[in-house]
Design an enzyme around this catalytic site. Structure first.
Site, PDB file in Angstrom:
ATOM      1  CE1 TYR A  89      -3.517  -2.804   5.633  1.00 16.77           C
ATOM      2  CE2 TYR A  89      -3.205  -0.490   5.224  1.00 16.77           C
ATOM      3  CZ  TYR A  89      -3.464  -1.590   4.845  1.00 16.77           C
ATOM      4  OH  TYR A  89      -3.283  -2.047   3.440  1.00 16.77           O
ATOM      5  CB  THR A 116      -1.111  -0.042   1.239  1.00 18.27           C
ATOM      6  OG1 THR A 116      -1.637   1.190   1.304  1.00 18.27           O
ATOM      7  CG2 THR A 116      -0.046  -0.402   2.272  1.00 18.27           C
ATOM      8  CG  ASP A 117      -1.189   5.053  -0.893  1.00 15.99           C
ATOM      9  OD1 ASP A 117      -1.582   4.200  -0.150  1.00 15.99           O
ATOM     10  OD2 ASP A 117      -1.702   5.774  -1.801  1.00 15.99           O
ATOM     11  CD  GLU A 118      -3.358   3.587   4.558  1.00 19.95           C
ATOM     12  OE1 GLU A 118      -3.270   3.331   5.838  1.00 19.95           O
ATOM     13  OE2 GLU A 118      -4.562   3.730   4.052  1.00 19.95           O
ATOM     14  CE  LYS A 148       0.076  -4.687   3.097  1.00 20.44           C
ATOM     15  NZ  LYS A 148      -0.224  -5.842   2.520  1.00 20.44           N
TER      16      LYS A 148
HETATM   17  P1  NAD Z   1      -9.684  -7.538   2.206  1.00 20.61           P
HETATM   18  O1  NAD Z   1      -9.766  -6.935   3.811  1.00 20.61           O
HETATM   19  O2  NAD Z   1     -10.866  -7.123   1.388  1.00 20.61           O
HETATM   20  O3  NAD Z   1      -9.150  -9.048   1.935  1.00 20.61           O
HETATM   21  C1  NAD Z   1      -8.352  -9.639   2.777  1.00 20.61           C
HETATM   22  C2  NAD Z   1      -8.401 -11.157   2.743  1.00 20.61           C
HETATM   23  O4  NAD Z   1      -7.215 -11.722   3.341  1.00 20.61           O
HETATM   24  C3  NAD Z   1      -9.641 -11.875   3.292  1.00 20.61           C
HETATM   25  O5  NAD Z   1     -10.203 -12.505   2.150  1.00 20.61           O
HETATM   26  C4  NAD Z   1      -9.242 -12.356   4.418  1.00 20.61           C
HETATM   27  O6  NAD Z   1     -10.028 -13.536   4.711  1.00 20.61           O
HETATM   28  C5  NAD Z   1      -7.889 -12.799   3.874  1.00 20.61           C
HETATM   29  N1  NAD Z   1      -6.827 -13.072   5.201  1.00 20.61           N
HETATM   30  C6  NAD Z   1      -6.946 -12.285   6.247  1.00 20.61           C
HETATM   31  N2  NAD Z   1      -5.938 -12.691   7.176  1.00 20.61           N
HETATM   32  C7  NAD Z   1      -5.534 -13.904   6.702  1.00 20.61           C
HETATM   33  C8  NAD Z   1      -4.697 -14.954   7.349  1.00 20.61           C
HETATM   34  N3  NAD Z   1      -4.232 -14.647   8.489  1.00 20.61           N
HETATM   35  N4  NAD Z   1      -4.362 -16.108   6.347  1.00 20.61           N
HETATM   36  C9  NAD Z   1      -5.075 -16.147   5.153  1.00 20.61           C
HETATM   37  N5  NAD Z   1      -5.871 -15.386   4.770  1.00 20.61           N
HETATM   38  C10 NAD Z   1      -6.051 -14.147   5.664  1.00 20.61           C
HETATM   39  O7  NAD Z   1      -8.298  -6.589   1.567  1.00 20.61           O
HETATM   40  P2  NAD Z   1      -8.030  -5.904   0.251  1.00 20.61           P
HETATM   41  O8  NAD Z   1      -8.897  -4.411   0.269  1.00 20.61           O
HETATM   42  O9  NAD Z   1      -8.663  -6.907  -0.872  1.00 20.61           O
HETATM   43  O10 NAD Z   1      -6.652  -5.954   0.229  1.00 20.61           O
HETATM   44  C11 NAD Z   1      -5.839  -6.792  -0.276  1.00 20.61           C
HETATM   45  C12 NAD Z   1      -4.433  -6.657  -0.154  1.00 20.61           C
HETATM   46  O11 NAD Z   1      -4.159  -5.427  -0.969  1.00 20.61           O
HETATM   47  C13 NAD Z   1      -4.071  -6.189   1.183  1.00 20.61           C
HETATM   48  O12 NAD Z   1      -2.606  -6.756   1.316  1.00 20.61           O
HETATM   49  C14 NAD Z   1      -3.978  -4.818   1.446  1.00 20.61           C
HETATM   50  O13 NAD Z   1      -2.793  -4.295   2.236  1.00 20.61           O
HETATM   51  C15 NAD Z   1      -3.444  -4.180  -0.052  1.00 20.61           C
HETATM   52  N6  NAD Z   1      -4.009  -3.038  -0.575  1.00 20.61           N
HETATM   53  C16 NAD Z   1      -5.300  -2.586  -0.279  1.00 20.61           C
HETATM   54  C17 NAD Z   1      -5.830  -1.354  -1.057  1.00 20.61           C
HETATM   55  C18 NAD Z   1      -7.167  -1.225  -0.806  1.00 20.61           C
HETATM   56  O14 NAD Z   1      -7.430  -0.011  -1.157  1.00 20.61           O
HETATM   57  N7  NAD Z   1      -8.282  -1.977  -0.268  1.00 20.61           N
HETATM   58  C19 NAD Z   1      -4.769  -0.497  -1.593  1.00 20.61           C
HETATM   59  C20 NAD Z   1      -3.574  -1.150  -1.659  1.00 20.61           C
HETATM   60  C21 NAD Z   1      -3.157  -2.159  -1.357  1.00 20.61           C
HETATM   61  O1  DAU Z   2      -4.238   3.912   0.179  1.00 20.63           O
HETATM   62  C1  DAU Z   2      -4.302   2.600   0.426  1.00 20.63           C
HETATM   63  C2  DAU Z   2      -5.229   2.055   1.521  1.00 20.63           C
HETATM   64  O2  DAU Z   2      -6.416   2.661   1.290  1.00 20.63           O
HETATM   65  C3  DAU Z   2      -5.224   0.744   1.760  1.00 20.63           C
HETATM   66  O3  DAU Z   2      -3.627   0.083   1.952  1.00 20.63           O
HETATM   67  C4  DAU Z   2      -6.138   0.275   2.876  1.00 20.63           C
HETATM   68  O4  DAU Z   2      -6.230  -1.196   3.043  1.00 20.63           O
HETATM   69  C5  DAU Z   2      -7.405   0.698   2.483  1.00 20.63           C
HETATM   70  O5  DAU Z   2      -8.421   0.413   3.634  1.00 20.63           O
HETATM   71  C6  DAU Z   2      -7.375   2.372   2.316  1.00 20.63           C
HETATM   72  O6  DAU Z   2      -7.151   2.867   3.622  1.00 20.63           O
HETATM   73  P1  DAU Z   2      -7.695   4.368   4.012  1.00 20.63           P
HETATM   74  O7  DAU Z   2      -7.596   4.475   5.395  1.00 20.63           O
HETATM   75  O8  DAU Z   2      -7.285   5.430   3.048  1.00 20.63           O
HETATM   76  O9  DAU Z   2      -9.288   3.909   3.498  1.00 20.63           O
HETATM   77  P2  DAU Z   2     -10.754   4.064   4.328  1.00 20.63           P
HETATM   78  O10 DAU Z   2     -11.732   3.696   3.083  1.00 20.63           O
HETATM   79  O11 DAU Z   2     -10.783   3.631   5.754  1.00 20.63           O
HETATM   80  O12 DAU Z   2     -10.684   5.655   4.243  1.00 20.63           O
HETATM   81  C7  DAU Z   2     -10.652   6.608   3.359  1.00 20.63           C
HETATM   82  C8  DAU Z   2     -10.626   8.019   3.674  1.00 20.63           C
HETATM   83  O13 DAU Z   2     -12.001   8.340   4.189  1.00 20.63           O
HETATM   84  C9  DAU Z   2      -9.626   8.263   4.978  1.00 20.63           C
HETATM   85  O14 DAU Z   2      -9.240   9.584   4.984  1.00 20.63           O
HETATM   86  C10 DAU Z   2     -10.698   8.223   6.103  1.00 20.63           C
HETATM   87  C11 DAU Z   2     -12.165   8.921   5.611  1.00 20.63           C
HETATM   88  N1  DAU Z   2     -13.471   8.065   6.190  1.00 20.63           N
HETATM   89  C12 DAU Z   2     -13.424   6.717   6.176  1.00 20.63           C
HETATM   90  C13 DAU Z   2     -14.732   6.035   6.429  1.00 20.63           C
HETATM   91  C14 DAU Z   2     -14.739   4.700   6.427  1.00 20.63           C
HETATM   92  C15 DAU Z   2     -14.292   8.928   6.480  1.00 20.63           C
HETATM   93  O15 DAU Z   2     -14.395  10.121   6.445  1.00 20.63           O
HETATM   94  N2  DAU Z   2     -15.591   8.246   6.785  1.00 20.63           N
HETATM   95  C16 DAU Z   2     -15.491   6.837   6.770  1.00 20.63           C
HETATM   96  O16 DAU Z   2     -16.814   6.308   7.413  1.00 20.63           O
END
Ligand code: NAD
Ligand code: DAU
Length: 350
Positions: A154, A129-131, A158
């Site tokens: 988190y 992630t970019d975080e 990562k």
């Molecule tokens: P998600 O939470 O939707 O899915 C995560 C999956 O991992 C689930 O199916 C869960 O059951 C599985 N999992 C969790 N713990 C586990 C364990 N101990 N063993 C095996 N499986 C396990 O997550 P996502 O949003 O699909 O993100 C996937 C990946 O991409 C993550 O590594 C996240 O850090 C990265 N990522 C997410 C975003 C985003 O915006 N969602 C952006 C950049 C990177």
């Molecule tokens: O940048 C990549 C990341 O983006 C991934 O690595 C993470 O897995 C993914 O969860 C996401 O993280 P964020 O914290 O940016 O996403 P989230 O959707 O939780 O929040 C996006 C923005 O919106 C953040 O500034 C918090 C705000 N927010 C979020 C929620 C859920 C609100 O204002 N209200 C809300 O109810």
């Protein structure tokens, strides 16, 4: 070729499998997932009966379980999505994030190190992630050279897993590639993240909770654009390298919520004001990063990857998907989703 996808029942992993399993019948895909609250096997209903797809329930934090899977399936490529992924949950309870994101990644790296000795053509693709880069001010972009400076449990977990992956490349020559992506949106995203929370709450006439002032900025990318970028890096990226992936699509949270209300109104035949009137400002997230923005020029220049969706087309598709999939929503509503949404914000983040 055997491709082991961890976390394939989650949001991005299931989009990745839905994209690739039908496209590559000559490859076997093994989906390894613990099935946490964020997983949903119904995301995979279109591919579950395909002969090149297998599901295996496994916890990556349990080394013995991981080794059993490696012995049984002898994977050539690992695409490592599995993680605890929600920042707010990491603030409420960081332990699972340490187990899965750090220990789980370590276990997978160890399993590869032990089973890939003297073997060529293997790849461990670590999805990150970019975080990990922390927060930007008003200007600037994250590049692959930006120092790590994570703010939440988190993002710290990562960052730790990225460091382990890089260390295994430098120390053991393990064939690692890493991608760091911005915020994804699209079908099958668990409604704890901003966009699906807003869509579902708006449809139910519930408050749309905006943290702090709503001025925080995120860079949004449609999920299949992320999946295609990962596949491109697996196929053509260099070993040991990091590639940033982003949409060049920055929005403040308040603007994005207004936009969701407008698109939703258009799709549901209502007035945007019906939804905008639900906007409620709530206590800010502790350690809330102000701004993320990605410089994707490396993957564009070296691998010729560009996102296909604009925010207009991607958001419309996403909202349409949630409107058309009320069964998916009804099925998750009774479980962990309800528990999480029933907590008031202060209880959620401590
Ligand atoms: P998600 O939470 O939707 O899915 C995560 C999956 O991992 C689930 O199916 C869960 O059951 C599985 N999992 C969790 N713990 C586990 C364990 N101990 N063993 C095996 N499986 C396990 O997550 P996502 O949003 O699909 O993100 C996937 C990946 O991409 C993550 O590594 C996240 O850090 C990265 N990522 C997410 C975003 C985003 O915006 N969602 C952006 C950049 C990177
Ligand atoms: O940048 C990549 C990341 O983006 C991934 O690595 C993470 O897995 C993914 O969860 C996401 O993280 P964020 O914290 O940016 O996403 P989230 O959707 O939780 O929040 C996006 C923005 O919106 C953040 O500034 C918090 C705000 N927010 C979020 C929620 C859920 C609100 O204002 N209200 C809300 O109810």
């Amino acid at each position: 070729m055997r491709i082991l996808v961890t976390g394939g029942a989650g949001f991005i992993g299931s989009n990745f499998l839905n994209l690739l399993v039908p496209k590559y019948p000559e490859y076997s895909f093994i989906n390894l997932d613990k099935l946490t609250y964020a997983a949903n096997l119904s995301n995979l209903k279109d591919i579950e009966d395909m002969s090149n797809y297998t599901f295996i329930k496994c916890d990556i934090a349990d080394y013995n379980q991981v080794i059993d899977v490696f012995e049984k399936y002898a994977p050539d490529i690992i695409v490592h999505f599995a993680a605890e992924s929600h920042v707010d949950r990491s603030i409420l309870g960081p332990a699972e994030f340490i187990h899965t994101n750090i220990v789980g990644t370590f276990n997978l790296l160890e399993a590869c190190r032990k089973s890939w000795i003297n073997k060529n053509g293997k790849i461990f693709h670590h999805v990150s992630t970019d975080e990990v880069y922390g927060s930007l001010g008003e200007t600037g972009l994250f590049t692959e050279e930006t120092n790590y400076d994570p703010s939440s449990p988190y993002s710290a977990s990562k960052a730790s897993s990225d460091h382990l992956a890089r260390a295994y490349f430098r120390t053991y020559g393990l064939p690692i590639k890493i991608t760091n992506c911005s915020n994804n949106y699209g079908p099958y995203q668990f409604p704890e993240k901003l966009i699906p929370v807003m869509i579902l709450n708006a449809l139910e006439g519930k408050p749309l909770p905006i943290y702090g002032t709503g001025e925080n900025v995120r860079d949004w990318l449609y999920v299949t654009d992320h999946c295609e970028a990962i596949w491109k890096v697996i196929q053509e990226g260099k070993l040991g390298e990091t590639y940033n992936i982003g949409g060049n699509n920055e929005w403040t949270n308040i603007d994005i919520v207004h936009k969701i209300c407008e698109v939703l109104a258009g799709e549901a035949g209502k007035s945007p004001e019906d939804f905008k009137s639900l906007i409620t400002f709530v206590k800010d997230r502790p350690g809330h990063d102000l701004r993320y923005a990605i410089d994707s020029s490396k993957i564009q220049r070296e691998l010729n990857w560009y996102p296909k969706e604009t925010f207009e087309t991607g958001l419309k598709k996403t909202i349409r998907w949630y409107l058309d999939n009320s069964n998916w929503i009804e099925n998750i509503k009774t479980g962990e989703y309800k528990k999480w949404m029933d907590l008031n914000y202060t209880d959620r983040v401590g």
